[in-house]
Design a protein around this motif. Structure first.
Motif, PDB file in Angstrom:
ATOM      1  N   TYR A 170     -55.134   6.503 -56.537  1.00  0.00           N
ATOM      2  CA  TYR A 170     -54.169   5.579 -57.123  1.00  0.00           C
ATOM      3  C   TYR A 170     -54.897   4.485 -57.902  1.00  0.00           C
ATOM      4  O   TYR A 170     -56.052   4.181 -57.644  1.00  0.00           O
ATOM      5  N   ASN A 281     -47.595  14.355 -52.675  1.00  0.00           N
ATOM      6  CA  ASN A 281     -48.662  13.389 -52.993  1.00  0.00           C
ATOM      7  C   ASN A 281     -49.747  13.373 -51.920  1.00  0.00           C
ATOM      8  O   ASN A 281     -50.939  13.231 -52.235  1.00  0.00           O
ATOM      9  N   THR A 285     -53.729  14.258 -52.746  1.00  0.00           N
ATOM     10  CA  THR A 285     -54.766  13.244 -52.557  1.00  0.00           C
ATOM     11  C   THR A 285     -55.702  13.570 -51.394  1.00  0.00           C
ATOM     12  O   THR A 285     -56.688  12.861 -51.182  1.00  0.00           O
ATOM     13  N   ASP A 354     -44.625   1.294 -60.444  1.00  0.00           N
ATOM     14  CA  ASP A 354     -45.881   1.075 -59.732  1.00  0.00           C
ATOM     15  C   ASP A 354     -45.672   0.205 -58.490  1.00  0.00           C
ATOM     16  O   ASP A 354     -46.340   0.390 -57.472  1.00  0.00           O
ATOM     17  N   GLU A 358     -44.043   4.439 -56.548  1.00  0.00           N
ATOM     18  CA  GLU A 358     -45.362   4.946 -56.188  1.00  0.00           C
ATOM     19  C   GLU A 358     -46.365   4.394 -57.179  1.00  0.00           C
ATOM     20  O   GLU A 358     -46.088   4.321 -58.375  1.00  0.00           O
ATOM     21  N   ARG A 359     -47.528   4.025 -56.690  1.00  0.00           N
ATOM     22  CA  ARG A 359     -48.549   3.450 -57.564  1.00  0.00           C
ATOM     23  C   ARG A 359     -48.976   4.450 -58.629  1.00  0.00           C
ATOM     24  O   ARG A 359     -48.891   5.665 -58.440  1.00  0.00           O
ATOM     25  N   SER A 361     -50.868   6.978 -60.748  1.00  0.00           N
ATOM     26  CA  SER A 361     -51.875   7.965 -60.382  1.00  0.00           C
ATOM     27  C   SER A 361     -52.026   8.994 -61.487  1.00  0.00           C
ATOM     28  O   SER A 361     -51.117   9.815 -61.702  1.00  0.00           O
TER      29      SER A 361
END
Length: 442
Positions: A170, A281, A285, A354, A358-359, A361
């Protein structure tokens, strides 16, 4: 002789991979500052340039003399463009990185004063034919390639701030916006945006095949010389060219009228974001990788949905802003206002997503990342539109050179980057040595 043969081509591979791993990126404010500096530098160079006047002043009655003067002019103009555009951008991304905000504010002040001083003159020219926004799109595409070419080598030196490099999961550095910017730049001027849908399958395959070829060429060459590859970026085998090819294939198979591309693109992104929030996600990740080809390249494969949605929105914007025949009667000022409003809207959406969804990415190409890419790209385009408000000159010689050789320049940049990395210990290079290498490279 045996010792030379046994020596690895890239002895610092692991160190170089670690050097670009586990990074968290920069702030959105700093990205906005950097995205202001690059186009402002281009605009100021255009305003100070007398290219067209000089070119037109060459007399046509002596062809030999005219050719000689044209050659001298072209080379001298190219050198000046490099010194006033490329060198300042390189300085901002390396030596002057800590002064990015001050540089951005200073350049904004300079460009504002210039506009105020020239406002009366521009009013006198108001009735003249104003340049099309397509010239600004051309300048924007060149700026994307230029910054990308500078960054792909600079990132391997310590002189390049780590926060500018690609974030691990992120967050976003300025380099994270590269692949997204290429997708948007291609979408805005694509055949779909121009509503040319009569391309046959053979023609579509021919247009996609260079990307596939470059993708496999990069995969084979990096594996052959044991070149450093950050697996968390796209996966074990995937790369930038495969992503562009996959988006092109999807667009060719699922043909949508540009009027509806924006709606479909938003629906694709919304559906993909819901999937991400329901657990995808965490998988993307994590370090978990199955043995199959999709598991090995999960980042590259799943992010295609995000890039496809991004491309569709870009096609829609390109159609309505730059290529729609029904908008030909609209004034340039109306189009410019729309570009500025879109830039601000995308930035606001990026900040909201963001913060609350969700931030950002790039690794997943989530909704926030797509909006950030559009915000940053339209910010650059909006600033570049200022060039036409005072000067009606054509593109810079540097821009013309890039436009005529866009793909060639990018390929050469990748080859030179590889050669420098295999022949120079970039991690041990002093700031002066690193900067001189980058200047020579540019």
């Amino acid at each position: 002789m045996e010792g030379l043969l046994d020596r690895p081509l890239n002895p610092n591979k692991l160190l170089k991979e670690q050097f670009v791993s586990n990074l968290t990126g920069s702030s959105l404010l700093e990205i906005a500052a950097l995205s202001t500096i690059v186009p402002v530098v281009v605009v100021l160079r255009k305003w100070s340039s007398r290219d067209n006047i000089r070119r037109d002043s060459v007399k046509k009655n002596d062809d030999a003399l005219a050719d000689h003067k044209d050659g001298v002019y072209y080379f001298s103009a190219l050198v000046i463009d490099c010194l006033t555009v490329v060198l300042p951008i390189l300085l901002i991304f390396t030596i002057l990185a800590e002064w990015a905000y001050i540089c951005a504010i200073s350049l904004v002040v300079v460009i504002s004063i210039y506009i105020l001083l020239k406002r009366s003159q521009s009013h006198l020219k108001a009735q003249q034919h104003l340049p099309s926004l397509r010239a600004d799109i051309s300048s924007y595409r060149v700026s994307v390639v230029l910054v990308t070419c500078l960054s792909i080598l600079a990132v391997d030196f310590k002189i390049f701030p780590r926060r500018y490099a690609k974030a691990e999961t992120y967050g976003s550095g300025i380099m994270d916006l590269g692949v997204g910017s290429f997708v948007v730049a291609n979408a805005l001027v694509s055949r779909q945006a121009r509503n040319i849908t009569s391309m046959r399958w053979k023609a579509a395959l021919r247009s996609i095949s260079p990307l596939g070829f470059l993708g496999f060429a990069r995969l084979i060459s990096t594996s052959g010389v044991d070149y450093q590859v950050h697996v968390g970026e796209y996966g074990v085998h995937w790369n930038f060219f495969f992503t562009l090819a996959a988006v092109s294939i999807l667009t060719s198979i699922i043909r949508i009228h540009p009027k509806y591309c924006g709606i479909v693109g938003m629906l694709v992104l919304a559906g993909y974001q819901v999937w991400l929030n329901f657990g995808l996600n965490e998988y993307l990740t994590s370090d978990e990788r199955s043995a199959d080809i999709i598991g090995q390249n999960k980042e590259g494969v799943y992010s295609i949905f995000g890039y496809w949605g991004m491309y569709l929105i870009g096609v829609s914007l390109g159609y309505f802003l730059f290529h729609n025949l029904s908008s030909k009667g609209k004034t340039r000022s109306t189009q410019v206002v729309k570009v500025w409003v879109l830039a601000a809207s995308f930035w606001i959406l990026a900040i909201i997503l963001d913060s609350y969804v969700e931030r950002v990415s790039r690794r997943m190409c989530n909704f926030a990342y797509v909006m950030l890419v559009f915000g940053q790209n339209f910010q650059v385009i909006s600033i570049l539109t200022l060039a036409g408000s005072i000067s009606h000159d054509k593109n810079l010689v540097l821009e013309e050179a890039f436009n005529q050789n866009m793909l060639g320049v990018f390929i050469v940049a990748n080859i030179l980057t590889g050669l420098v990395n295999l022949s120079v210990d970039t991690l041990s290079a002093s700031p002066l040595a690193a900067f001189m290498i980058l200047v020579a490279y540019t």
